[in-house]
Design a protein around this motif. Structure first.
Motif, mmCIF file in Angstrom:
data_model
loop_
_atom_site.group_PDB
_atom_site.id
_atom_site.type_symbol
_atom_site.label_atom_id
_atom_site.label_comp_id
_atom_site.label_asym_id
_atom_site.label_seq_id
_atom_site.Cartn_x
_atom_site.Cartn_y
_atom_site.Cartn_z
ATOM 1 N N ASN A 1 33.666 -30.035 41.768
ATOM 2 C CA ASN A 1 34.316 -29.721 40.497
ATOM 3 C C ASN A 1 35.198 -30.886 40.052
ATOM 4 N N MET A 2 35.985 -31.423 40.981
ATOM 5 C CA MET A 2 36.869 -32.533 40.663
ATOM 6 C C MET A 2 36.088 -33.751 40.192
ATOM 7 N N VAL A 3 34.951 -34.028 40.833
ATOM 8 C CA VAL A 3 34.139 -35.191 40.475
ATOM 9 C C VAL A 3 33.574 -35.046 39.063
ATOM 10 N N ILE A 4 33.045 -33.876 38.740
ATOM 11 C CA ILE A 4 32.508 -33.656 37.390
ATOM 12 C C ILE A 4 33.613 -33.814 36.351
ATOM 13 N N LYS A 5 34.761 -33.212 36.625
ATOM 14 C CA LYS A 5 35.901 -33.339 35.710
ATOM 15 C C LYS A 5 36.279 -34.803 35.517
ATOM 16 N N PHE A 6 36.367 -35.542 36.603
ATOM 17 C CA PHE A 6 36.753 -36.945 36.549
ATOM 18 C C PHE A 6 35.808 -37.749 35.661
ATOM 19 N N PHE A 7 34.515 -37.569 35.851
ATOM 20 C CA PHE A 7 33.551 -38.363 35.089
ATOM 21 C C PHE A 7 33.409 -37.880 33.647
ATOM 22 N N GLY A 8 33.919 -36.705 33.351
ATOM 23 C CA GLY A 8 33.909 -36.225 31.979
ATOM 24 C C GLY A 8 35.160 -36.576 31.199
ATOM 25 N N GLU A 9 36.131 -37.165 31.888
ATOM 26 C CA GLU A 9 37.377 -37.556 31.244
ATOM 27 C C GLU A 9 37.258 -38.955 30.646
ATOM 28 N N TRP B 1 21.620 -27.053 30.265
ATOM 29 C CA TRP B 1 21.607 -28.325 30.965
ATOM 30 C C TRP B 1 20.835 -29.405 30.208
ATOM 31 N N LYS B 2 19.861 -29.018 29.426
ATOM 32 C CA LYS B 2 19.077 -30.000 28.672
ATOM 33 C C LYS B 2 19.912 -30.700 27.600
ATOM 34 N N SER B 3 21.079 -30.155 27.322
ATOM 35 C CA SER B 3 21.961 -30.791 26.348
ATOM 36 C C SER B 3 22.688 -32.007 26.933
ATOM 37 N N PHE B 4 22.522 -32.220 28.237
ATOM 38 C CA PHE B 4 23.211 -33.323 28.920
ATOM 39 C C PHE B 4 22.168 -34.226 29.573
ATOM 40 N N LEU C 1 31.944 -24.403 38.802
ATOM 41 C CA LEU C 1 32.049 -24.936 37.448
ATOM 42 C C LEU C 1 33.123 -24.242 36.616
ATOM 43 N N ASP C 2 33.297 -22.946 36.825
ATOM 44 C CA ASP C 2 34.327 -22.163 36.141
ATOM 45 C C ASP C 2 35.259 -21.614 37.216
ATOM 46 N N TYR D 1 33.968 -30.324 30.944
ATOM 47 C CA TYR D 1 33.900 -31.778 30.898
ATOM 48 C C TYR D 1 32.476 -32.323 30.901
ATOM 49 N N LEU D 2 31.491 -31.448 30.951
ATOM 50 C CA LEU D 2 30.105 -31.903 31.032
ATOM 51 C C LEU D 2 29.724 -32.789 29.857
ATOM 52 N N GLY D 3 30.191 -32.439 28.671
ATOM 53 C CA GLY D 3 29.824 -33.184 27.471
ATOM 54 C C GLY D 3 30.409 -34.578 27.404
ATOM 55 N N GLY D 4 31.415 -34.865 28.202
ATOM 56 C CA GLY D 4 32.040 -36.178 28.171
ATOM 57 C C GLY D 4 31.483 -37.164 29.171
ATOM 58 N N ILE D 5 30.531 -36.748 29.995
ATOM 59 C CA ILE D 5 30.012 -37.599 31.063
ATOM 60 C C ILE D 5 29.139 -38.712 30.486
ATOM 61 N N LYS D 6 29.416 -39.962 30.881
ATOM 62 C CA LYS D 6 28.726 -41.127 30.343
ATOM 63 C C LYS D 6 27.935 -41.899 31.403
#
Length: 337
Positions: free
Chosen positions: A158-166, A290-293, A182-183, A261-266
């Motif tokens: 969870n922390m990793v996903i949040k980090f990469f979405g920031e 998931w296909k939106s990412f 995730l939630d 934060y999923l939408g912010g992952i680059k």
């Protein structure tokens, strides 16, 4: 016993008022990476002004410590354990071994007051501690390699996903997240239900032991209240949220839930989950489009439990753990792409 063809000597780095000390592990535990691979421990300060330290385990690329070993591929893999785990958790060791054998260098991070890091921090870890991940990545980037991958498990997934979405500099080319809650609120509700009470009781017992031990700077009144908590929700409300700077537990869950934060992952990411996970509810997974990412690859298995993913042993996989192969195949593909 550690194995090596040359001696790693202790290194000291003075940065600001903090002394960072790197020293060899003298008494490695049983069934750890130190049994087969050279390892050294690294203590680095956090950046929140608390004076807390983070304990890392460094396994250098095999070609640096063994003759005739696989050539270093130039990359380091940072592994981060889940709730009440450590650098010696089974998945940390098995994925670390796979990475080393494929030519990576490995850093295994202990969250605050976990594993060998118990007692060198005044604050606990939490599910959204991006600042600690940032500190460790900057350290690896400065001292070992600028080509880094990150792999988080359970709470740290969870922390990793949040980090990469920031919106921040990430110092890493790709990541994986295994069994992420995730939630956080819905995961808490699940583990506090009858379906999750075995895991709730197990984790609460170990977390309360740390509170009882006195490693945290809290008053006796707060300590008594925390020790009376019967649910994850209460424990986080009485302890994790306020000591981590959140107004209450709902603010903590809302800000730190990685689904936001999923939408912010680059950068490319791999997210792995099992339908039969006894800790993290699968309903949240199925609600996400998931296909939106397009940068995210997902693996959803019918069986696998929580960071388990074990099948029958075979000559190619004597331990029966197939998660390391999936994760390292993904990271290898990022090197080649």
């Amino acid at each position: 016993m550690t194995s090596s063809n040359r001696e790693f000597k202790p290194r000291r780095f003075l940065e600001g008022r903090h002394l960072q000390t790197v020293y060899n592990v003298l008494f490695p535990p049983d069934n750890s990476l130190e049994d087969e691979y050279y390892s050294e421990s690294i203590l680095i300060p956090t950046n929140d002004g608390s004076g807390d330290l983070l304990w890392l385990e460094h396994n250098p690329p095999l070609s640096q410590v063994r003759k005739n070993a696989s050539k270093w591929n130039g990359h380091y893999l940072l592994l981060i354990h889940g709730m009440e785990g450590s650098s010696e958790s089974h998945y940390m060791v098995s994925v670390g071994k796979e990475a080393l054998n494929r030519g990576y260098g490995v850093i295994r991070m202990n969250l605050r007051n976990c594993g060998r890091g118990l007692g060198i921090a005044k604050k606990p870890y939490n599910a959204g501690q991006s600042e600690d991940l940032d500190v460790v990545l900057k350290y690896i980037y400065k001292h070992f390699s600028r080509s880094i991958f990150v792999s988080g498990f359970s709470l740290s997934a969870n922390m990793v996903i949040k980090f990469f979405g920031e919106k921040r500099e990430h110092y890493s080319k790709a990541f994986s997240a295994t069994s992420p809650p995730l939630d956080l609120k819905r995961s808490c509700d699940f583990i506090d239900s009858r379906a999750g009470n075995f895991y709730r009781d197990h984790f609460l017992d170990t977390m309360k032991e740390k509170v009882t031990s006195g490693v945290y700077e809290i008053s006796d009144k707060v300590k008594e209240r925390v020790l009376r908590s019967k649910s994850f929700f209460d424990f986080d409300d009485y302890f994790t949220a306020p000591i981590s700077g959140y107004a209450n537990v709902l603010e903590y869950y809302n800000i730190c839930s990685s689904v936001k934060y999923l939408g912010g992952i680059k950068v490319p990411g791999l997210i792995v989950h099992a339908e039969d996970d006894p800790v993290v509810p699968s309903e949240v997974w199925h609600e996400i489009r998931w296909k939106s990412f397009p940068l995210l690859q997902t693996v959803l298995t019918e069986k696998g439990g929580h960071v388990g993913f074990i099948s029958d042993p075979s000559p190619d996989n004597p331990e029966g753990r197939w998660l390391p192969r999936i994760l390292l195949d993904f990271f290898d593909s990022q090197i080649k792409s």
